[in-house]
Design a protein around this motif. Sequence first.
Motif, PDB file in Angstrom:
ATOM      1  N   UNK A 191       4.970 -10.389  -9.284  1.00  0.00           N
ATOM      2  CA  UNK A 191       3.641  -9.956  -8.863  1.00  0.00           C
ATOM      3  C   UNK A 191       2.874 -11.123  -8.255  1.00  0.00           C
ATOM      4  N   UNK A 194      -8.363 -11.312 -11.901  1.00  0.00           N
ATOM      5  CA  UNK A 194      -7.215 -11.265 -11.009  1.00  0.00           C
ATOM      6  C   UNK A 194      -6.984  -9.839 -10.531  1.00  0.00           C
ATOM      7  N   UNK A 249       0.683 -21.453  -8.680  1.00  0.00           N
ATOM      8  CA  UNK A 249      -0.635 -21.190  -8.106  1.00  0.00           C
ATOM      9  C   UNK A 249      -0.750 -21.968  -6.817  1.00  0.00           C
ATOM     10  N   UNK A 286       3.630 -17.148 -15.787  1.00  0.00           N
ATOM     11  CA  UNK A 286       3.021 -17.787 -14.622  1.00  0.00           C
ATOM     12  C   UNK A 286       4.067 -18.643 -13.913  1.00  0.00           C
ATOM     13  N   UNK A 320      -1.803 -16.503  -7.114  1.00  0.00           N
ATOM     14  CA  UNK A 320      -0.836 -16.861  -8.151  1.00  0.00           C
ATOM     15  C   UNK A 320       0.328 -15.882  -8.123  1.00  0.00           C
ATOM     16  N   UNK A 327       3.494 -14.308 -10.510  1.00  0.00           N
ATOM     17  CA  UNK A 327       3.925 -14.109 -11.889  1.00  0.00           C
ATOM     18  C   UNK A 327       5.250 -13.365 -11.904  1.00  0.00           C
ATOM     19  N   UNK A 356       7.473  -6.819 -20.432  1.00  0.00           N
ATOM     20  CA  UNK A 356       6.936  -7.828 -21.352  1.00  0.00           C
ATOM     21  C   UNK A 356       5.762  -8.540 -20.701  1.00  0.00           C
ATOM     22  N   UNK A 357       5.341  -9.664 -21.301  1.00  0.00           N
ATOM     23  CA  UNK A 357       4.211 -10.398 -20.754  1.00  0.00           C
ATOM     24  C   UNK A 357       4.533 -11.029 -19.412  1.00  0.00           C
ATOM     25  N   UNK A 358       3.496 -11.454 -18.733  1.00  0.00           N
ATOM     26  CA  UNK A 358       3.641 -12.087 -17.435  1.00  0.00           C
ATOM     27  C   UNK A 358       3.844 -13.585 -17.609  1.00  0.00           C
ATOM     28  N   UNK A 415      -4.019  -7.636  -8.864  1.00  0.00           N
ATOM     29  CA  UNK A 415      -2.571  -7.696  -8.706  1.00  0.00           C
ATOM     30  C   UNK A 415      -2.079  -6.734  -7.648  1.00  0.00           C
ATOM     31  N   UNK A 459       7.633 -10.836 -14.521  1.00  0.00           N
ATOM     32  CA  UNK A 459       7.592 -10.006 -15.716  1.00  0.00           C
ATOM     33  C   UNK A 459       8.978  -9.427 -15.965  1.00  0.00           C
TER      34      UNK A 459
END
Lengths: 114, 110
Positions: free
Chosen positions: B88, B98, B48, B45, B33, B35, B41-43, B100, B37
Amino acid sequence: KAGVTQTPRYLIKTRGQQVTLSCSPISGHRSVSWYQQTPGQGLQFLFEYFSETQRNKGNFPGRFSGRQFSNSRSEMNVSTLELGDSALYLCASSFLAGGYNEQFFGPGTRLTVL
Amino acid sequence: SQQGEEDPQALSIQEGENATMNCSYKTSINNLQWYRQNSGRGLVHLILIRSNEREKHSGRLRVTLDTSKKSSSLLITASRAADTASYFCATDEYGNKLVFGAGTILRVKS
């Protein structure tokens, strides 16, 4: 559909205290995983919960613990905080537990330990 | 432990150019997957790709996977300033765990 939510977004604690972080997954998702992100170690897996059971655990000391409730919401607890616990804590939710699934992350909780 | 490396560590391009990031990993995978960022902050998506797939597209994103070389690439076409972020790759080590890479920092200049 609402995304993954995490509370609180920011926390400041002092060494020796404990902290509890909360994560609400996407509606219908039953798997919740937690990750720690630091500049030095990057993103590291803490643990995963599915149907209130811990399915997998990363290499973190026992001070890090978690649980999941029947509504799939999860909490993570860190006891006896150390300076090195300062990090961004991210939770991710997924529909299933067995891999092959997209995982969706929340905005994170920024924890600062003084 | 980190599964592998991302290359390059940092990338700076002009708006409108294409950006390519590479990811290598070490073990067998079920899927990989990508991602994004923004500023700690948050990842978010992005995409995939399963181990039996070789290429996948989503809007301006194109991901390839070469399981024989244990590598993947993410191509962002016609980049925009809003694409500035860290990217990532993540592989599934076991179940939903996961692993990374260290990430690629992309800066798109307008």
